[in-house]
Design a protein around this motif. Sequence first.
Motif, PDB file in Angstrom:
ATOM      1  N   THR A   1      25.060  20.808 -14.886  1.00 36.36           N
ATOM      2  CA  THR A   1      25.532  21.182 -13.560  1.00 36.36           C
ATOM      3  C   THR A   1      25.541  19.983 -12.635  1.00 36.36           C
ATOM      4  O   THR A   1      26.434  19.822 -11.800  1.00 36.36           O
ATOM      5  N   ILE A   2      24.524  19.138 -12.794  1.00 37.21           N
ATOM      6  CA  ILE A   2      24.450  17.944 -11.957  1.00 37.21           C
ATOM      7  C   ILE A   2      25.518  16.929 -12.356  1.00 37.21           C
ATOM      8  O   ILE A   2      26.167  16.313 -11.527  1.00 37.21           O
ATOM      9  N   LYS A   3      25.761  16.741 -13.634  1.00 33.31           N
ATOM     10  CA  LYS A   3      26.680  15.722 -14.138  1.00 33.31           C
ATOM     11  C   LYS A   3      27.564  16.340 -15.214  1.00 33.31           C
ATOM     12  O   LYS A   3      27.462  16.028 -16.391  1.00 33.31           O
ATOM     13  N   GLU A   4      28.422  17.218 -14.776  1.00 33.61           N
ATOM     14  CA  GLU A   4      29.227  17.974 -15.721  1.00 33.61           C
ATOM     15  C   GLU A   4      30.290  17.115 -16.409  1.00 33.61           C
ATOM     16  O   GLU A   4      30.714  17.413 -17.517  1.00 33.61           O
ATOM     17  N   GLU A   5      30.715  15.985 -15.752  1.00 33.22           N
ATOM     18  CA  GLU A   5      31.766  15.181 -16.367  1.00 33.22           C
ATOM     19  C   GLU A   5      31.310  14.537 -17.671  1.00 33.22           C
ATOM     20  O   GLU A   5      32.133  14.106 -18.478  1.00 33.22           O
ATOM     21  N   ASP A   6      29.985  14.476 -17.904  1.00 38.39           N
ATOM     22  CA  ASP A   6      29.481  13.907 -19.150  1.00 38.39           C
ATOM     23  C   ASP A   6      29.362  14.937 -20.261  1.00 38.39           C
ATOM     24  O   ASP A   6      28.916  14.604 -21.362  1.00 38.39           O
ATOM     25  N   ALA A   7      29.702  16.162 -19.982  1.00 40.72           N
ATOM     26  CA  ALA A   7      29.581  17.194 -21.007  1.00 40.72           C
ATOM     27  C   ALA A   7      30.561  16.930 -22.136  1.00 40.72           C
ATOM     28  O   ALA A   7      31.664  16.432 -21.935  1.00 40.72           O
ATOM     29  N   TRP A   8      30.145  17.283 -23.347  1.00 37.12           N
ATOM     30  CA  TRP A   8      30.953  16.945 -24.513  1.00 37.12           C
ATOM     31  C   TRP A   8      32.281  17.675 -24.547  1.00 37.12           C
ATOM     32  O   TRP A   8      33.244  17.204 -25.119  1.00 37.12           O
ATOM     33  N   TRP A   9      32.341  18.859 -23.889  1.00 36.84           N
ATOM     34  CA  TRP A   9      33.608  19.585 -23.921  1.00 36.84           C
ATOM     35  C   TRP A   9      34.629  19.021 -22.919  1.00 36.84           C
ATOM     36  O   TRP A   9      35.774  19.424 -22.913  1.00 36.84           O
ATOM     37  N   ASN A  10      34.192  18.113 -22.062  1.00 36.72           N
ATOM     38  CA  ASN A  10      35.108  17.467 -21.129  1.00 36.72           C
ATOM     39  C   ASN A  10      35.562  16.089 -21.604  1.00 36.72           C
ATOM     40  O   ASN A  10      36.258  15.391 -20.873  1.00 36.72           O
ATOM     41  N   GLN A  11      35.179  15.694 -22.801  1.00 41.74           N
ATOM     42  CA  GLN A  11      35.553  14.382 -23.300  1.00 41.74           C
ATOM     43  C   GLN A  11      37.010  14.381 -23.774  1.00 41.74           C
ATOM     44  O   GLN A  11      37.532  15.388 -24.238  1.00 41.74           O
ATOM     45  N   VAL A  12      37.639  13.197 -23.651  1.00 41.60           N
ATOM     46  CA  VAL A  12      39.034  13.018 -24.070  1.00 41.60           C
ATOM     47  C   VAL A  12      39.054  12.350 -25.435  1.00 41.60           C
ATOM     48  O   VAL A  12      38.378  11.337 -25.635  1.00 41.60           O
ATOM     49  N   PRO A  13      39.787  12.869 -26.391  1.00 42.85           N
ATOM     50  CA  PRO A  13      39.870  12.201 -27.702  1.00 42.85           C
ATOM     51  C   PRO A  13      40.464  10.807 -27.570  1.00 42.85           C
ATOM     52  O   PRO A  13      41.337  10.561 -26.741  1.00 42.85           O
ATOM     53  N   LEU A  14      40.016   9.901 -28.388  1.00 43.85           N
ATOM     54  CA  LEU A  14      40.487   8.523 -28.355  1.00 43.85           C
ATOM     55  C   LEU A  14      41.939   8.462 -28.827  1.00 43.85           C
ATOM     56  O   LEU A  14      42.258   8.880 -29.937  1.00 43.85           O
ATOM     57  N   ASN A  15      42.818   7.939 -27.946  1.00 49.60           N
ATOM     58  CA  ASN A  15      44.231   7.837 -28.302  1.00 49.60           C
ATOM     59  C   ASN A  15      44.764   6.411 -28.253  1.00 49.60           C
ATOM     60  O   ASN A  15      45.856   6.150 -28.748  1.00 49.60           O
ATOM     61  N   ASN A  16      44.012   5.475 -27.677  1.00 46.15           N
ATOM     62  CA  ASN A  16      44.464   4.082 -27.574  1.00 46.15           C
ATOM     63  C   ASN A  16      43.316   3.169 -27.975  1.00 46.15           C
ATOM     64  O   ASN A  16      42.300   3.092 -27.285  1.00 46.15           O
ATOM     65  N   LEU A  17      43.461   2.470 -29.093  1.00 40.22           N
ATOM     66  CA  LEU A  17      42.417   1.584 -29.610  1.00 40.22           C
ATOM     67  C   LEU A  17      42.985   0.176 -29.741  1.00 40.22           C
ATOM     68  O   LEU A  17      43.973  -0.054 -30.433  1.00 40.22           O
ATOM     69  N   ASP A  18      42.333  -0.781 -29.073  1.00 33.40           N
ATOM     70  CA  ASP A  18      42.761  -2.177 -29.085  1.00 33.40           C
ATOM     71  C   ASP A  18      41.676  -3.029 -29.741  1.00 33.40           C
ATOM     72  O   ASP A  18      40.588  -3.190 -29.190  1.00 33.40           O
ATOM     73  N   LEU A  19      41.968  -3.558 -30.912  1.00 34.43           N
ATOM     74  CA  LEU A  19      41.039  -4.419 -31.651  1.00 34.43           C
ATOM     75  C   LEU A  19      41.633  -5.810 -31.848  1.00 34.43           C
ATOM     76  O   LEU A  19      41.285  -6.522 -32.791  1.00 34.43           O
ATOM     77  N   SER A  20      42.509  -6.225 -30.958  1.00 33.65           N
ATOM     78  CA  SER A  20      43.219  -7.489 -31.122  1.00 33.65           C
ATOM     79  C   SER A  20      42.327  -8.682 -30.817  1.00 33.65           C
ATOM     80  O   SER A  20      41.268  -8.565 -30.191  1.00 33.65           O
ATOM     81  N   SER A  21      42.787  -9.854 -31.291  1.00 40.31           N
ATOM     82  CA  SER A  21      42.140 -11.141 -31.023  1.00 40.31           C
ATOM     83  C   SER A  21      40.673 -11.143 -31.437  1.00 40.31           C
ATOM     84  O   SER A  21      39.792 -11.542 -30.677  1.00 40.31           O
ATOM     85  N   ASN A  22      40.408 -10.702 -32.652  1.00 45.99           N
ATOM     86  CA  ASN A  22      39.086 -10.768 -33.250  1.00 45.99           C
ATOM     87  C   ASN A  22      39.191 -11.518 -34.585  1.00 45.99           C
ATOM     88  O   ASN A  22      40.170 -12.233 -34.826  1.00 45.99           O
ATOM     89  N   THR A  23      38.200 -11.355 -35.432  1.00 49.06           N
ATOM     90  CA  THR A  23      38.225 -12.000 -36.755  1.00 49.06           C
ATOM     91  C   THR A  23      38.120 -10.958 -37.860  1.00 49.06           C
ATOM     92  O   THR A  23      37.505 -11.202 -38.902  1.00 49.06           O
ATOM     93  N   LEU A  24      38.719  -9.823 -37.660  1.00 56.63           N
ATOM     94  CA  LEU A  24      38.656  -8.740 -38.630  1.00 56.63           C
ATOM     95  C   LEU A  24      39.417  -9.109 -39.900  1.00 56.63           C
ATOM     96  O   LEU A  24      40.552  -9.600 -39.837  1.00 56.63           O
ATOM     97  N   THR A  25      38.809  -8.855 -41.022  1.00 51.14           N
ATOM     98  CA  THR A  25      39.443  -9.094 -42.318  1.00 51.14           C
ATOM     99  C   THR A  25      39.836  -7.805 -43.008  1.00 51.14           C
ATOM    100  O   THR A  25      40.647  -7.828 -43.942  1.00 51.14           O
ATOM    101  N   HIS A  26      39.274  -6.695 -42.597  1.00 53.16           N
ATOM    102  CA  HIS A  26      39.635  -5.416 -43.200  1.00 53.16           C
ATOM    103  C   HIS A  26      39.322  -4.296 -42.215  1.00 53.16           C
ATOM    104  O   HIS A  26      38.553  -4.478 -41.257  1.00 53.16           O
ATOM    105  N   ILE A  27      39.935  -3.169 -42.444  1.00 50.58           N
ATOM    106  CA  ILE A  27      39.713  -1.959 -41.647  1.00 50.58           C
ATOM    107  C   ILE A  27      39.159  -0.896 -42.583  1.00 50.58           C
ATOM    108  O   ILE A  27      39.685  -0.672 -43.682  1.00 50.58           O
ATOM    109  N   SER A  28      38.103  -0.239 -42.152  1.00 54.63           N
ATOM    110  CA  SER A  28      37.460   0.762 -42.980  1.00 54.63           C
ATOM    111  C   SER A  28      38.361   1.982 -43.182  1.00 54.63           C
ATOM    112  O   SER A  28      39.120   2.368 -42.278  1.00 54.63           O
ATOM    113  N   PRO A  29      38.305   2.601 -44.343  1.00 55.34           N
ATOM    114  CA  PRO A  29      39.058   3.850 -44.555  1.00 55.34           C
ATOM    115  C   PRO A  29      38.661   4.955 -43.588  1.00 55.34           C
ATOM    116  O   PRO A  29      39.390   5.948 -43.464  1.00 55.34           O
TER     117      PRO A  29
END
Length: 808
Positions: free
Chosen positions: A151-179
């Motif tokens: 009630t005090i901090k409802e925006e942190d509730a898990w049902w109000n979370q937004v699914p991840l739709n934009n992921l930026d992993l650029s300019s790193n040293t990644l050699t592989h991506i996990s399945p």
Amino acid sequence: MMNFKNPEDVEFSSFQGAQECNQASAFGGDFDSFGHSCFTHYGCPSEMSDRTGRGRGGATSSTSRIPRCAQSPRQIPVAHSPRSNYSFRPLFHERSSQEDDSVLTQQLWKLARKSGTLNLSNKALARVPERLYDINEADTESKAVNLEQLTIKEEDAWWNQVPLNNLDLSSNTLTHISPKIENLQSLTVLTLHDNALVKLPPEIGKLEKLMRLNVSHNKLSQLPREIYSLPELRHLNISYNGFTEIDPDISDLHMLEFLDGGHNNIQTLPGGIGFLVRLTALLLPYNHVKELPPDLVNMRSLQKIDLMQNDLTCLPEDMGLLRKLECLYLQHNDILELPDFEGNETLSELHASNNFIKTIPKAMCSNLPHLKILDLRDNKITELPDELCLLRNLNRLDVSNNTISVLPVTLSSLAHLISLQVEGNPIKMIRRDILQCGTTRILKTLHERALAKSKEEGGGSDGAFSLGGISVTRLRGGQADDGDMPGNFPDSYHQPQNQYGFQYQCPHLCQQQMQQNFCVYEQLRNCPEYDRQTQGHVYEPESYEQQHQNGNLRSLFVQQQQQRMEYPYPNGFMYQQQQQQQFPYGQSIESSRLAVHPRWVYKLRHTRTLAVNLEELTEVPDQVFQIAKNEGVHVVDFARNQLSTLPNGLQHMRNLVTELVLSNNLIGYVPQFISQFTRITYLNLSNNLLSDLPKEFGVLNTLRELSIANNRFQFIPNCVYELQGLEILIASENHIKMLNVSGLQSMPRLSTLDLRNNDIDAVPPILGNLTNITHLELVGNPFRQPRHQILMKGTDAIMSYLRDRIPT
């Protein structure tokens, strides 16, 4: 190598070196006044050379400096050394999984859960944090909170979370991506560029919502076939990798709109690429493509093709099927000839420099009415055809470094040509000093020679002349007309012609004056002789409306243009209709005494452009704009005339016009109704007599480019600073005295600012903070700083110079 006879001397010298080390640390750590740590232990080389040769009494001193230089303090342990417990960490080391996991902080985690966007770009990641793959799952912490805490901090509730739709992993040293990437089912944008990826997991093919995938600047040679089954993928960037071919399965990406495969080693394109019918941009520069598949022309939505730096020798003959193509880049290939481009009427840029092209097809010139840029430098062209004057919208023509010896005088009729590059050619017909003066001087010389040649051939002095079978008139801005209508012309019909070409030439002065003043809609009752000869059948506005609705009388204004150019009687534009003639729409002679060739209305409808250039117009009848409105015209061009203001009839097109060109006129003021143009994106008012703009001008939020160059402005009007969507402002060749930086700051999208050749006497350093400006021109102003050398280095150097002088 030094040999110590007494071991006690060695021990003593080591202890002395340690003491000096302590003193150096007290004065700032390991660095002495020279700023280098090796001088702390071994002394300065210049100091050693001086002191080793200067002992007391002329003898060489070897007790104080030589042992310090010769011994190695780290090889002999010292009991009281201050570095005994020092542990250093090298700058470059192998990243541990704990370090990679620590990058995904709790703050970033919560931000991603709220916004659906996670940016881990440029974090030096060697592995993707394992916790990331579970970001869409509710964590135990959020589930454990009680109802009071929610009630005090409802925006942190898990049902109000937004699914991840934009992921930026650029300019790193990644050699592989996990399945485990398949856990992120909600991803729509995945950015992996600038890494060290060798391959991608097939599980990416399970991201069914993915719309944008960027894997450029990696070490990939192929993509997993599962990627080609992504149903929503629209943007694919595989540039700067090691691809040698494009997989034929790419044709399964039916929703793909953008494909960038540049800077690879691609040699062939798959035959099924033509199934990408939604593709608007095909970018394949810097490859080794030798030929294009025939079904390339099936991609009817293509607007941009970039094939520069390849091994092409020819283009498909049916390029005209790409009717939406706007930009074509073919630089640095082995192309021998260009196609006719019949059907590519929307093409605006053609770049074909550094090839082996020998001729410019004459038919190409008549098939590209909207071409603005033609780049043919560094080829094998020997001559330019007179038909270049048919490119009436041409802005830039570059034919430098060819073998051209003669410039056609018809180039002077191109009303919009502002850049003509001909250097590097053996041109003999024009003096070198004239060629070095630039475009304006060259075109003026060609125009003078065109008029002289016209007089020699018996042409009139009205600015019309014929060269090589091409009729070039001031009225049509260089556009010729052979009188033929296209086969698919919907309103074509056959009319018997008499020897005068359906002309009636009025020999009386009143009629000639009206023709010269373009009073084509004025009733001719003031001429009794004309009234008597035509049985009183004069043009009436009601008759015009009736004729226009019936499909016969389409445009009197364009009729005047056509007849003045086409027929041997330039002063006659009306003719008497024969009584026996019947109109194809069942209309008899009683309903109309006037008719026009419908070809011009077809051109208005087909090109959506109303262009009348080089005609010395002082006014334009309102009915002209009404006709243009009915035909859906959205480009209006009245450049190079004598208009004193905007024609009132423009108000009829306030909801249609997107481009308005009124350059090279005598416009002294802009009326307030300009604010009613709700769709305008480009406005050219250059080369006029303007000193201000109406305050209502600031409401044009759709305006993207504004040119007010070569006018009489002493300042940039305040209404310009209200244009929130303006991206390009050309205000060169005026009398602007100062820069209003605060006003420029209020224009967030401004990227190009041209203030050349004004009266600016000082450039405020705070201008350097406007990082959105990427192209700045200030040459030709009387200020002293920045110096000319800095201005020549470009925008980045200017901005950096200004920022360095902002007072702190």
